[in-house]
Design a protein around this motif. Structure first.
Motif, PDB file in Angstrom:
ATOM      1  N   ALA A  49      46.010  32.866  44.910  1.00  0.00           N
ATOM      2  CA  ALA A  49      46.823  33.976  45.394  1.00  0.00           C
ATOM      3  C   ALA A  49      47.486  34.698  44.225  1.00  0.00           C
ATOM      4  N   ASN A  50      47.670  36.017  44.414  1.00  0.00           N
ATOM      5  CA  ASN A  50      48.393  36.867  43.461  1.00  0.00           C
ATOM      6  C   ASN A  50      47.698  36.942  42.095  1.00  0.00           C
ATOM      7  N   LYS A  51      46.581  37.671  42.068  1.00  0.00           N
ATOM      8  CA  LYS A  51      45.927  37.910  40.782  1.00  0.00           C
ATOM      9  C   LYS A  51      46.845  38.773  39.918  1.00  0.00           C
ATOM     10  N   ARG A  52      47.013  38.387  38.661  1.00  0.00           N
ATOM     11  CA  ARG A  52      48.002  39.042  37.807  1.00  0.00           C
ATOM     12  C   ARG A  52      47.599  40.463  37.418  1.00  0.00           C
ATOM     13  N   GLN A  53      46.297  40.696  37.227  1.00  0.00           N
ATOM     14  CA  GLN A  53      45.814  42.017  36.852  1.00  0.00           C
ATOM     15  C   GLN A  53      44.764  42.467  37.876  1.00  0.00           C
ATOM     16  N   GLY A  54      45.053  43.499  38.625  1.00  0.00           N
ATOM     17  CA  GLY A  54      44.097  44.006  39.605  1.00  0.00           C
ATOM     18  C   GLY A  54      44.025  43.143  40.849  1.00  0.00           C
ATOM     19  N   ARG A  55      42.838  43.123  41.461  1.00  0.00           N
ATOM     20  CA  ARG A  55      42.592  42.368  42.685  1.00  0.00           C
ATOM     21  C   ARG A  55      41.381  41.463  42.491  1.00  0.00           C
ATOM     22  N   PHE A  56      41.303  40.399  43.277  1.00  0.00           N
ATOM     23  CA  PHE A  56      40.144  39.516  43.216  1.00  0.00           C
ATOM     24  C   PHE A  56      38.887  40.293  43.607  1.00  0.00           C
ATOM     25  N   GLY A  57      37.794  40.084  42.835  1.00  0.00           N
ATOM     26  CA  GLY A  57      36.550  40.780  43.099  1.00  0.00           C
ATOM     27  C   GLY A  57      35.391  39.822  43.299  1.00  0.00           C
ATOM     28  N   ALA A  58      34.181  40.375  43.329  1.00  0.00           N
ATOM     29  CA  ALA A  58      32.976  39.583  43.581  1.00  0.00           C
ATOM     30  C   ALA A  58      32.735  38.552  42.480  1.00  0.00           C
ATOM     31  N   GLU A  59      33.018  38.915  41.209  1.00  0.00           N
ATOM     32  CA  GLU A  59      32.832  37.963  40.114  1.00  0.00           C
ATOM     33  C   GLU A  59      33.798  36.787  40.240  1.00  0.00           C
ATOM     34  N   ASP A  60      35.023  37.069  40.651  1.00  0.00           N
ATOM     35  CA  ASP A  60      35.992  35.992  40.887  1.00  0.00           C
ATOM     36  C   ASP A  60      35.487  35.063  41.993  1.00  0.00           C
ATOM     37  N   GLU A  61      34.918  35.662  43.005  1.00  0.00           N
ATOM     38  CA  GLU A  61      34.413  34.883  44.136  1.00  0.00           C
ATOM     39  C   GLU A  61      33.291  33.939  43.687  1.00  0.00           C
ATOM     40  N   GLU A  62      32.384  34.442  42.835  1.00  0.00           N
ATOM     41  CA  GLU A  62      31.284  33.618  42.354  1.00  0.00           C
ATOM     42  C   GLU A  62      31.792  32.457  41.506  1.00  0.00           C
ATOM     43  N   LEU A  63      32.765  32.708  40.653  1.00  0.00           N
ATOM     44  CA  LEU A  63      33.310  31.653  39.802  1.00  0.00           C
ATOM     45  C   LEU A  63      34.046  30.608  40.635  1.00  0.00           C
ATOM     46  N   LEU A  64      34.801  31.049  41.630  1.00  0.00           N
ATOM     47  CA  LEU A  64      35.508  30.090  42.488  1.00  0.00           C
ATOM     48  C   LEU A  64      34.522  29.258  43.303  1.00  0.00           C
ATOM     49  N   LYS A  65      33.409  29.869  43.696  1.00  0.00           N
ATOM     50  CA  LYS A  65      32.368  29.129  44.419  1.00  0.00           C
ATOM     51  C   LYS A  65      31.801  28.017  43.544  1.00  0.00           C
ATOM     52  N   LEU A  66      31.614  28.300  42.239  1.00  0.00           N
ATOM     53  CA  LEU A  66      31.130  27.289  41.298  1.00  0.00           C
ATOM     54  C   LEU A  66      32.113  26.130  41.203  1.00  0.00           C
ATOM     55  N   LEU A  67      33.390  26.438  41.068  1.00  0.00           N
ATOM     56  CA  LEU A  67      34.393  25.384  40.964  1.00  0.00           C
ATOM     57  C   LEU A  67      34.515  24.587  42.258  1.00  0.00           C
ATOM     58  N   ALA A  68      34.383  25.260  43.390  1.00  0.00           N
ATOM     59  CA  ALA A  68      34.408  24.549  44.678  1.00  0.00           C
ATOM     60  C   ALA A  68      33.226  23.595  44.778  1.00  0.00           C
ATOM     61  N   GLY A  69      32.081  23.991  44.201  1.00  0.00           N
ATOM     62  CA  GLY A  69      30.922  23.100  44.206  1.00  0.00           C
ATOM     63  C   GLY A  69      31.184  21.822  43.429  1.00  0.00           C
TER      64      GLY A  69
END
Length: 395
Positions: A134-154
């Motif tokens: 929650a609360n991205k410091r610069q801008g908003r969460f995007g598709a690249e953020d989503e892909e990286l979080l998916k990797l970490l969730a894996g």
């Protein structure tokens, strides 16, 4: 490569390595949560693993102070958006979580959260938990953020699944140990108690008409009672917990030798120091193999002396248990001849007095050695004692 790219790669690498390192699952998950917050430049990150009572068995966060945690109160329940993410494997990305149809608010002391990215932790078609920011410091969460979080969730899924497999293996080990104890109680103690009862009845019948024979029978009663007591003590010794993590393999084996030496007529000794520490599962396997080998020797071999030796072999160790008892044929069934086996975990054989139980014990040692990549060798022959050697690799 840009500095930010190198830093991101380093953070991902740390999170991946945490899954394979010898850390508790909670430490691994906390590493992943912290890495996710830093990598995606979020103010807050959290990970939850649900329980069966509508709450969370584990709920880890990063970005909150201890005072904030205390003020928020109990961990959340499986309701609202947190509950929805446990039923739908699709990620959730929102510029303002407060406008999401499943948002139901938060406690008064909860920090204000706006930008949100949530990722279910999935194994196959099973949702194991959820990881969110929650609360991205610069801008908003995007598709690249989503892909990286998916990797970490894996990687979080790998850690959770590995922890569950470990718990199941522990449960199976407990079941195996209970079965072994049940066999020992039935095969040894129960039979001795039955003989004890018959001998007492015979002595009682002879007291008046043949006192001398009654005294002889009572001597047999004393011997059988002593044997049954020794068997029970031996079983209890096998049940006593050992702190391998704190004591180390050498100290644990030394304590086992001391206990067995007090319980049995045979002289049981240990030698070994300066050996390296091994991964927990390998020390556990070596200790259990030693226990089984000692049990077989003392129960079936009637030895005068049993020695336990632990020595360094490069990064690993070599465990040797030697007795001067009856010995047996490792290649039986077949002619009783001196033999040795030297394959990873390949053992067979028994003594005449405890054939089935001895065979089960050797099979158990074989499986334990194989499970940690160790080599097990059994050398024995009728009247020539037995030597069991386990070569355990290092880290």
């Amino acid at each position: 490569m840009a500095t930010c790219d190198r830093d991101e790669l380093r953070e991902v690498s740390a999170a991946v390595l945490a899954v394979t390192a010898h850390l508790s699952v909670r430490e691994v998950l906390q590493t992943i949560v912290s890495a996710a917050r830093r990598l995606l430049d979020a103010e807050y990150a959290a990970l939850g693993i649900p329980d069966s009572n509508g709450s969370f068995r584990e709920f880890l966060a990063d970005g909150l102070t201890d005072a904030q945690w205390h003020a928020i109160g109990p961990i959340p329940r499986q309701h609202g958006l947190l509950g929805a993410m446990l039923r739908d494997p699709a990620p959730v990305r929102s510029a303002d979580i407060r406008t999401h149809p499943r948002f139901e608010g938060w406690p008064a002391a909860h920090p204000e959260m706006v930008d949100f990215l949530g990722m279910p932790i999935v194994d196959g078609d099973q949702i194991l938990g959820e990881l969110f920011l929650a609360n991205k410091r610069q801008g908003r969460f995007g598709a690249e953020d989503e892909e990286l979080l998916k990797l970490l969730a894996g990687h979080a899924a790998i850690a959770i699944v590995n922890a569950r497999l470990y718990e199941r293996s522990r449960e199976l080990s407990i079941v195996e140990e209970r079965q072994r104890i049940a066999r020992e109680l039935h095969d040894a103690v129960t039979q001795k108690l039955f003989s004890l009862r018959l001998t007492v009845e015979a002595a009682a019948a002879l007291v008046e008409r043949d006192p001398r024979r009654a005294v002889a029978e009572l001597d047999t009663v004393r011997r059988l009672a002593a044997d049954a007591t020794a068997e029970l003590k031996s079983i209890v010794v096998g049940l006593r917990p050992v702190d391998l993590a704190g004591d180390g393999l050498a100290t644990a084996l030394a304590k086992q030798a001391e206990l067995l030496d007090r319980v049995h007529d045979a002289r049981v000794t240990f030698t070994g120091d300066g050996v390296p520490r091994l991964p927990a599962e390998r020390e556990e396997a070596a200790y259990r193999v030693a226990q089984e080998a000692l049990h077989n020797a003392l129960r079936h071999g009637a030895p005068r002396r049993v020695t336990i030796e632990l020595r360094r072999a490069g990064p690993g160790v070599v465990l040797t248990i030697t007795d001067d008892g009856h010995g047996f044929d490792p290649g039986s069934p077949g002619p009783a001849t001196t033999a040795a086996t030297d394959t990873p975990g390949n053992t067979a054989g028994n003594t005449a007095g405890g054939k089935a139980q001895h065979r089960l014990g050797l099979a158990s040692m074989r499986e334990r050695a194989r499970s940690v990549g160790a080599r097990l060798r059994v050398t024995s022959g009728p009247g020539k004692g037995t030597t069991i050697t386990m070569e355990v690799p290092g880290p």
